[in-house]
Design a protein around this motif. Structure first.
Motif, PDB file in Angstrom:
ATOM      1  N   SER A   7       0.849  -1.185   0.000  1.00 29.02           N
ATOM      2  CA  SER A   7       0.000   0.000   0.000  1.00 29.02           C
ATOM      3  C   SER A   7       0.890   1.242   0.000  1.00 29.02           C
ATOM      4  CB  SER A   7      -0.912  -0.001   1.226  1.00 29.02           C
ATOM      5  OG  SER A   7      -0.187   0.338   2.383  1.00 29.02           O
ATOM      6  N   ASP A   8       0.266   2.401   0.075  1.00 28.17           N
ATOM      7  CA  ASP A   8       1.056   3.634   0.141  1.00 28.17           C
ATOM      8  C   ASP A   8       1.329   4.047   1.579  1.00 28.17           C
ATOM      9  OD1 ASP A   8      -1.558   4.223   0.673  1.00 28.17           O
ATOM     10  OD2 ASP A   8      -1.656   5.993  -0.610  1.00 28.17           O
ATOM     11  N   LEU A   9       0.994   3.191   2.543  1.00 25.57           N
ATOM     12  CA  LEU A   9       1.221   3.495   3.954  1.00 25.57           C
ATOM     13  C   LEU A   9       2.560   2.946   4.438  1.00 25.57           C
ATOM     14  CD1 LEU A   9      -2.286   2.684   5.397  1.00 25.57           C
ATOM     15  CD2 LEU A   9      -1.263   4.946   5.101  1.00 25.57           C
ATOM     16  N   THR A  10       3.186   3.702   5.330  1.00 28.50           N
ATOM     17  CA  THR A  10       4.455   3.301   5.921  1.00 28.50           C
ATOM     18  C   THR A  10       4.347   3.369   7.442  1.00 28.50           C
ATOM     19  OG1 THR A  10       5.669   4.170   4.033  1.00 28.50           O
ATOM     20  CG2 THR A  10       6.919   3.846   6.039  1.00 28.50           C
ATOM     21  N   LEU A  11       4.885   2.361   8.107  1.00 27.44           N
ATOM     22  CA  LEU A  11       4.903   2.298   9.561  1.00 27.44           C
ATOM     23  C   LEU A  11       6.292   2.676  10.056  1.00 27.44           C
ATOM     24  CD1 LEU A  11       3.690   1.134  12.336  1.00 27.44           C
ATOM     25  CD2 LEU A  11       4.963  -0.919  11.723  1.00 27.44           C
ATOM     26  N   HIS A  12       6.357   3.611  10.996  1.00 27.77           N
ATOM     27  CA  HIS A  12       7.601   3.960  11.678  1.00 27.77           C
ATOM     28  C   HIS A  12       7.443   3.479  13.112  1.00 27.77           C
ATOM     29  CE1 HIS A  12       9.382   7.030   8.821  1.00 27.77           C
ATOM     30  NE2 HIS A  12       8.270   6.635   8.251  1.00 27.77           N
ATOM     31  N   ALA A  13       8.380   2.664  13.595  1.00 24.70           N
ATOM     32  CA  ALA A  13       8.266   2.117  14.945  1.00 24.70           C
ATOM     33  C   ALA A  13       9.631   2.001  15.598  1.00 24.70           C
ATOM     34  CB  ALA A  13       7.586   0.759  14.891  1.00 24.70           C
ATOM     35  N   LYS A  14       9.602   1.833  16.921  1.00 23.93           N
ATOM     36  CA  LYS A  14      10.807   1.758  17.732  1.00 23.93           C
ATOM     37  C   LYS A  14      10.655   0.584  18.698  1.00 23.93           C
ATOM     38  CE  LYS A  14      13.300   4.740  20.960  1.00 23.93           C
ATOM     39  NZ  LYS A  14      13.299   6.079  21.573  1.00 23.93           N
ATOM     40  N   LEU A  15      11.730  -0.176  18.893  1.00 22.15           N
ATOM     41  CA  LEU A  15      11.725  -1.300  19.820  1.00 22.15           C
ATOM     42  C   LEU A  15      12.973  -1.214  20.678  1.00 22.15           C
ATOM     43  CD1 LEU A  15      10.370  -3.936  20.743  1.00 22.15           C
ATOM     44  CD2 LEU A  15      11.754  -5.120  19.029  1.00 22.15           C
ATOM     45  N   ALA A  16      12.769  -0.977  21.971  1.00 21.26           N
ATOM     46  CA  ALA A  16      13.896  -0.846  22.905  1.00 21.26           C
ATOM     47  C   ALA A  16      14.499  -2.211  23.210  1.00 21.26           C
ATOM     48  CB  ALA A  16      13.430  -0.184  24.194  1.00 21.26           C
ATOM     49  N   ASP A  17      15.761  -2.206  23.598  1.00 23.92           N
ATOM     50  CA  ASP A  17      16.449  -3.432  23.999  1.00 23.92           C
ATOM     51  C   ASP A  17      16.209  -3.646  25.484  1.00 23.92           C
ATOM     52  OD1 ASP A  17      18.078  -5.653  24.076  1.00 23.92           O
ATOM     53  OD2 ASP A  17      19.916  -4.492  24.247  1.00 23.92           O
ATOM     54  N   ALA A  18      15.066  -4.252  25.820  1.00 31.81           N
ATOM     55  CA  ALA A  18      14.696  -4.490  27.214  1.00 31.81           C
ATOM     56  C   ALA A  18      13.853  -5.758  27.281  1.00 31.81           C
ATOM     57  CB  ALA A  18      13.904  -3.308  27.755  1.00 31.81           C
ATOM     58  N   SER A  19      13.908  -6.431  28.416  1.00 36.50           N
ATOM     59  CA  SER A  19      13.160  -7.688  28.554  1.00 36.50           C
ATOM     60  C   SER A  19      11.651  -7.460  28.487  1.00 36.50           C
ATOM     61  CB  SER A  19      13.524  -8.384  29.857  1.00 36.50           C
ATOM     62  OG  SER A  19      13.211  -7.550  30.960  1.00 36.50           O
ATOM     63  N   ASP A  20      11.169  -6.291  28.887  1.00 33.16           N
ATOM     64  CA  ASP A  20       9.732  -5.994  28.842  1.00 33.16           C
ATOM     65  C   ASP A  20       9.381  -5.019  27.715  1.00 33.16           C
ATOM     66  OD1 ASP A  20      11.017  -3.819  29.908  1.00 33.16           O
ATOM     67  OD2 ASP A  20       9.488  -3.414  31.419  1.00 33.16           O
ATOM     68  N   ALA A  21      10.215  -4.952  26.691  1.00 31.96           N
ATOM     69  CA  ALA A  21      10.026  -3.994  25.598  1.00 31.96           C
ATOM     70  C   ALA A  21       8.743  -4.264  24.821  1.00 31.96           C
ATOM     71  CB  ALA A  21      11.216  -4.054  24.650  1.00 31.96           C
ATOM     72  N   ARG A  22       8.159  -3.194  24.360  1.00 36.17           N
ATOM     73  CA  ARG A  22       6.984  -3.256  23.483  1.00 36.17           C
ATOM     74  C   ARG A  22       7.281  -2.416  22.243  1.00 36.17           C
ATOM     75  NH1 ARG A  22       1.689  -4.325  26.174  1.00 36.17           N
ATOM     76  NH2 ARG A  22       2.250  -5.123  28.222  1.00 36.17           N
ATOM     77  N   LEU A  23       6.661  -2.808  21.154  1.00 32.35           N
ATOM     78  CA  LEU A  23       6.835  -2.049  19.922  1.00 32.35           C
ATOM     79  C   LEU A  23       6.111  -0.714  20.070  1.00 32.35           C
ATOM     80  CD1 LEU A  23       8.003  -2.244  17.039  1.00 32.35           C
ATOM     81  CD2 LEU A  23       5.747  -2.978  16.302  1.00 32.35           C
ATOM     82  N   GLU A  24       6.835   0.378  19.910  1.00 32.14           N
ATOM     83  CA  GLU A  24       6.267   1.720  20.016  1.00 32.14           C
ATOM     84  C   GLU A  24       6.052   2.261  18.606  1.00 32.14           C
ATOM     85  OE1 GLU A  24       7.983   6.103  21.086  1.00 32.14           O
ATOM     86  OE2 GLU A  24       8.667   4.427  22.338  1.00 32.14           O
ATOM     87  N   VAL A  25       4.792   2.359  18.201  1.00 33.15           N
ATOM     88  CA  VAL A  25       4.475   2.902  16.875  1.00 33.15           C
ATOM     89  C   VAL A  25       4.595   4.414  16.950  1.00 33.15           C
ATOM     90  CG1 VAL A  25       2.716   3.140  15.098  1.00 33.15           C
ATOM     91  CG2 VAL A  25       2.974   0.968  16.311  1.00 33.15           C
ATOM     92  N   GLN A  26       5.482   4.951  16.140  1.00 32.91           N
ATOM     93  CA  GLN A  26       5.688   6.402  16.134  1.00 32.91           C
ATOM     94  C   GLN A  26       4.796   7.093  15.119  1.00 32.91           C
ATOM     95  OE1 GLN A  26       9.983   6.433  15.702  1.00 32.91           O
ATOM     96  NE2 GLN A  26      10.160   6.759  17.908  1.00 32.91           N
ATOM     97  N   SER A  27       4.528   6.428  13.999  1.00 37.42           N
ATOM     98  CA  SER A  27       3.595   6.977  13.012  1.00 37.42           C
ATOM     99  C   SER A  27       3.250   5.950  11.948  1.00 37.42           C
ATOM    100  CB  SER A  27       4.184   8.229  12.342  1.00 37.42           C
ATOM    101  OG  SER A  27       5.248   7.881  11.481  1.00 37.42           O
ATOM    102  N   VAL A  28       2.105   6.160  11.346  1.00 36.24           N
ATOM    103  CA  VAL A  28       1.680   5.438  10.144  1.00 36.24           C
ATOM    104  C   VAL A  28       1.189   6.528   9.204  1.00 36.24           C
ATOM    105  CG1 VAL A  28       0.067   3.777   9.161  1.00 36.24           C
ATOM    106  CG2 VAL A  28       1.010   3.378  11.450  1.00 36.24           C
ATOM    107  N   HIS A  29       1.854   6.642   8.053  1.00 33.69           N
ATOM    108  CA  HIS A  29       1.507   7.731   7.144  1.00 33.69           C
ATOM    109  C   HIS A  29       1.893   7.424   5.707  1.00 33.69           C
ATOM    110  CE1 HIS A  29       5.722   8.652   8.143  1.00 33.69           C
ATOM    111  NE2 HIS A  29       5.765   9.173   6.933  1.00 33.69           N
ATOM    112  N   VAL A  30       1.478   8.285   4.809  1.00 32.99           N
ATOM    113  CA  VAL A  30       1.880   8.211   3.405  1.00 32.99           C
ATOM    114  C   VAL A  30       3.123   9.085   3.259  1.00 32.99           C
ATOM    115  CG1 VAL A  30       1.231   8.717   1.028  1.00 32.99           C
ATOM    116  CG2 VAL A  30      -0.488   7.878   2.643  1.00 32.99           C
ATOM    117  N   PRO A  31       4.253   8.478   2.881  1.00 35.31           N
ATOM    118  CA  PRO A  31       5.479   9.281   2.770  1.00 35.31           C
ATOM    119  C   PRO A  31       5.451  10.235   1.588  1.00 35.31           C
ATOM    120  CG  PRO A  31       5.920   6.961   2.252  1.00 35.31           C
ATOM    121  CD  PRO A  31       4.471   7.107   2.596  1.00 35.31           C
TER     122      PRO A  31
END
Length: 63
Positions: free
Chosen positions: A39-63
């Motif tokens: 699709s024309d959508l892009t996901l930007h996300a961050k994943l910390a190096d931690a045992s309890d880390a969760r995927l942090e979605v920073q944005s979903v947008h059309v670049p």
């Protein structure tokens, strides 16, 4: 199911960028939809190096 999941992961890795940055992974992934392989959508996300880390979605947008 495993083969299907492998195929999906492989397809996304072909259309993604990820980079290790001082304690976390940063992802940029082209998203798919039921009707479009890419699709024309892009996901930007961050994943910390931690045992309890969760995927942090920073944005979903059309670049």
């Amino acid at each position: 199911m495993r083969r299907f999941a492998d195929r999906i992961v492989h397809r996304h890795l072909e259309r993604s960028v990820y980079r290790w940055l001082d304690g976390y992974w940063l992802f940029l992934v082209d998203l798919t939809t039921k009707d479009e392989e890419v699709s024309d959508l892009t996901l930007h996300a961050k994943l910390a190096d931690a045992s309890d880390a969760r995927l942090e979605v920073q944005s979903v947008h059309v670049p």
